[in-house]
Scaffold this motif. Structure first.
Motif, PDB file in Angstrom:
ATOM      1  N   MET A 115      86.637  90.607 -28.623  1.00 40.36           N
ATOM      2  CA  MET A 115      85.874  89.488 -29.169  1.00 40.36           C
ATOM      3  C   MET A 115      85.647  89.722 -30.656  1.00 40.36           C
ATOM      4  SD  MET A 115      83.013  88.685 -26.206  1.00 40.36           S
ATOM      5  CE  MET A 115      82.349  87.293 -27.120  1.00 40.36           C
ATOM      6  N   ILE A 116      85.626  88.626 -31.400  1.00 43.30           N
ATOM      7  CA  ILE A 116      85.419  88.713 -32.842  1.00 43.30           C
ATOM      8  C   ILE A 116      84.754  87.431 -33.316  1.00 43.30           C
ATOM      9  CG2 ILE A 116      87.647  87.704 -33.512  1.00 43.30           C
ATOM     10  CD1 ILE A 116      87.847  89.874 -35.684  1.00 43.30           C
ATOM     11  N   ASP A 117      83.906  87.530 -34.325  1.00 44.37           N
ATOM     12  CA  ASP A 117      83.319  86.333 -34.913  1.00 44.37           C
ATOM     13  C   ASP A 117      84.376  85.571 -35.701  1.00 44.37           C
ATOM     14  OD1 ASP A 117      80.931  87.150 -33.843  1.00 44.37           O
ATOM     15  OD2 ASP A 117      80.099  87.871 -35.760  1.00 44.37           O
ATOM     16  N   PHE A 118      84.106  84.310 -35.951  1.00 36.10           N
ATOM     17  CA  PHE A 118      85.057  83.467 -36.668  1.00 36.10           C
ATOM     18  C   PHE A 118      85.368  84.018 -38.054  1.00 36.10           C
ATOM     19  CE2 PHE A 118      86.279  79.788 -39.243  1.00 36.10           C
ATOM     20  CZ  PHE A 118      87.261  79.232 -38.447  1.00 36.10           C
ATOM     21  N   ASP A 119      84.397  84.716 -38.664  1.00 34.37           N
ATOM     22  CA  ASP A 119      84.607  85.258 -40.010  1.00 34.37           C
ATOM     23  C   ASP A 119      85.227  86.650 -40.002  1.00 34.37           C
ATOM     24  OD1 ASP A 119      82.519  86.799 -39.084  1.00 34.37           O
ATOM     25  OD2 ASP A 119      81.072  86.165 -40.615  1.00 34.37           O
ATOM     26  N   GLY A 120      85.637  87.132 -38.807  1.00 36.63           N
ATOM     27  CA  GLY A 120      86.277  88.434 -38.708  1.00 36.63           C
ATOM     28  C   GLY A 120      85.319  89.587 -38.489  1.00 36.63           C
ATOM     29  N   GLU A 121      84.021  89.298 -38.387  1.00 36.77           N
ATOM     30  CA  GLU A 121      83.024  90.348 -38.185  1.00 36.77           C
ATOM     31  C   GLU A 121      82.773  90.587 -36.695  1.00 36.77           C
ATOM     32  OE1 GLU A 121      81.693  92.188 -40.646  1.00 36.77           O
ATOM     33  OE2 GLU A 121      83.003  91.102 -42.036  1.00 36.77           O
ATOM     34  N   ASN A 122      82.062  91.699 -36.402  1.00 39.63           N
ATOM     35  CA  ASN A 122      81.612  92.036 -35.047  1.00 39.63           C
ATOM     36  C   ASN A 122      82.756  92.124 -34.040  1.00 39.63           C
ATOM     37  OD1 ASN A 122      78.814  92.138 -35.773  1.00 39.63           O
ATOM     38  ND2 ASN A 122      78.790  89.897 -35.757  1.00 39.63           N
ATOM     39  N   TYR A 123      83.802  92.790 -34.450  1.00 39.23           N
ATOM     40  CA  TYR A 123      84.958  92.997 -33.553  1.00 39.23           C
ATOM     41  C   TYR A 123      84.609  94.062 -32.520  1.00 39.23           C
ATOM     42  CZ  TYR A 123      89.680  94.399 -32.103  1.00 39.23           C
ATOM     43  OH  TYR A 123      90.804  94.704 -31.377  1.00 39.23           O
ATOM     44  N   GLU A 145      95.869  75.187 -42.487  1.00 35.80           N
ATOM     45  CA  GLU A 145      95.954  76.313 -41.558  1.00 35.80           C
ATOM     46  C   GLU A 145      95.224  77.512 -42.145  1.00 35.80           C
ATOM     47  OE1 GLU A 145      99.522  77.660 -38.649  1.00 35.80           O
ATOM     48  OE2 GLU A 145      99.930  77.938 -40.784  1.00 35.80           O
ATOM     49  N   HIS A 146      94.461  78.203 -41.301  1.00 39.13           N
ATOM     50  CA  HIS A 146      93.639  79.329 -41.750  1.00 39.13           C
ATOM     51  C   HIS A 146      93.826  80.499 -40.793  1.00 39.13           C
ATOM     52  CE1 HIS A 146      90.172  81.693 -43.037  1.00 39.13           C
ATOM     53  NE2 HIS A 146      89.726  81.690 -41.798  1.00 39.13           N
ATOM     54  N   GLU A 147      94.068  81.702 -41.328  1.00 36.38           N
ATOM     55  CA  GLU A 147      94.222  82.887 -40.493  1.00 36.38           C
ATOM     56  C   GLU A 147      92.873  83.535 -40.223  1.00 36.38           C
ATOM     57  OE1 GLU A 147      96.430  87.277 -40.328  1.00 36.38           O
ATOM     58  OE2 GLU A 147      96.992  85.835 -41.902  1.00 36.38           O
ATOM     59  N   ILE A 148      92.616  83.863 -38.955  1.00 35.11           N
ATOM     60  CA  ILE A 148      91.428  84.614 -38.572  1.00 35.11           C
ATOM     61  C   ILE A 148      91.752  86.097 -38.730  1.00 35.11           C
ATOM     62  CG2 ILE A 148      89.769  85.118 -36.739  1.00 35.11           C
ATOM     63  CD1 ILE A 148      89.664  82.240 -37.672  1.00 35.11           C
ATOM     64  N   GLN A 149      91.015  86.801 -39.552  1.00 34.37           N
ATOM     65  CA  GLN A 149      91.319  88.200 -39.843  1.00 34.37           C
ATOM     66  C   GLN A 149      90.961  89.095 -38.651  1.00 34.37           C
ATOM     67  OE1 GLN A 149      92.945  89.355 -42.557  1.00 34.37           O
ATOM     68  NE2 GLN A 149      93.177  87.195 -43.124  1.00 34.37           N
ATOM     69  N   THR A 150      91.921  89.896 -38.228  1.00 39.02           N
ATOM     70  CA  THR A 150      91.715  90.914 -37.203  1.00 39.02           C
ATOM     71  C   THR A 150      91.919  92.282 -37.854  1.00 39.02           C
ATOM     72  OG1 THR A 150      94.028  90.627 -36.529  1.00 39.02           O
ATOM     73  CG2 THR A 150      92.366  89.440 -35.264  1.00 39.02           C
TER      74      THR A 150
END
Length: 261
Positions: A11-19, A244-249
């Motif tokens: 799970m990850i937040d939309f902004d790439g945090e809290n992975y 189009e926007h990439e969600i950072q992992t």
């Protein structure tokens, strides 16, 4: 040479945090989808040699098998009105059909009874109909069905092979993956099959799901079969503007099968 890739549900937040990881990678896991119950997801896990649908509590990380099916089950989809009802594909005696499963009653209703491959069903917003994929006319096409009457309508008419349809939250559109001329596309069409619009393409792009607002789709994409660009990434796209926007992992970690809480 590619390294061996390990699948985990995360799970990850939309902004790439809290992975954070929800499974440890010891078993193959796929296609997580949020339940209508708080802190619960459904997902596909290879159990006793075959794919089976499991539920997972995202707080306690406790998992359990869904239903008493002896064969393969896959492609869960949650009823928008009832947390106890899900659609799933069950493969029994080599035949793939759509079932509606009532978890509380531990009862499954078979919705399709065709020798064709029927799979990846998605509920309409009112929970009374579904859209699914079938090859009953030769190639993979999209069909809608009323759950009560079981009346069936073929809605896709374009060239290529369709898969993984998802009904939009407002009930007006169907998102889908399409394979044509060696490329994959994510697109949308009206519920009657008209107005097909392809939004993005790549070597592999699939698994589109709607945002709660119905304005965006989220999906995975990889650009090449080898090398760094073969690592799948998560993207969103605005269906009106095409932005189009990439969600950072995390670095060097790919991601597939996204769902939106």
């Amino acid at each position: 040479m590619q390294r061996r890739r390990i699948k985990k549900i995360s799970m990850i937040d939309f902004d790439g945090e809290n992975y954070r990881n929800l499974t440890d990678g010891s078993e193959m896991v796929l296609t997580p989808i949020f339940s209508k119950r708080r802190d619960e997801i459904y997902y596909l896990r290879y159990f006793q040699g075959r794919p089976q649908i499991f539920s997972l509590n995202t707080k306690t990380l406790r998992s359990q098998k869904v239903g008493g099916f002896r064969g393969t089950t896959l492609a869960p989809n949650v009823n928008p009105k009832s947390p106890d009802r899900i659609l799933l594909t069950a493969i029994e005696d080599g035949n793939s059909d759509i079932h509606e499963f009532n978890i509380a009653q531990n009862f499954a209703k078979k919705l399709t009874k065709s020798p064709a491959i029927d799979t990846t069903a998605s509920y309409s917003p009112d929970g009374n109909s579904l859209v699914f994929v079938s090859d009953r006319e030769g190639s993979q096409q999209l069909y809608t069905m009323n759950i009560e009457s079981l009346s069936l309508t073929k809605i896709s008419n374009g060239e290529g092979s369709y898969s993984k349809p998802m009904w939009s939250p407002d009930g007006r559109s169907i998102a889908f993956t399409k394979q044509k001329n060696g490329k994959f596309f994510v697109g949308v069409m009206n519920v009657n099959g008209r107005g097909e619009k392809l939004l993005t393409s790549a070597y592999l792009v699939e698994g589109a799901r709607w945002s709660p607002s119905g304005r965006y789709l989220i999906y995975s994409k990889k650009r090449t079969p080898y090398g760094q660009e073969s690592i799948p990434r998560i993207f969103t796209i605005d269906i009106l503007t095409g932005y189009e926007h990439e969600i950072q992992t995390p670095p060097n970690q790919g991601a597939t099968d996204p769902d939106w809480s």
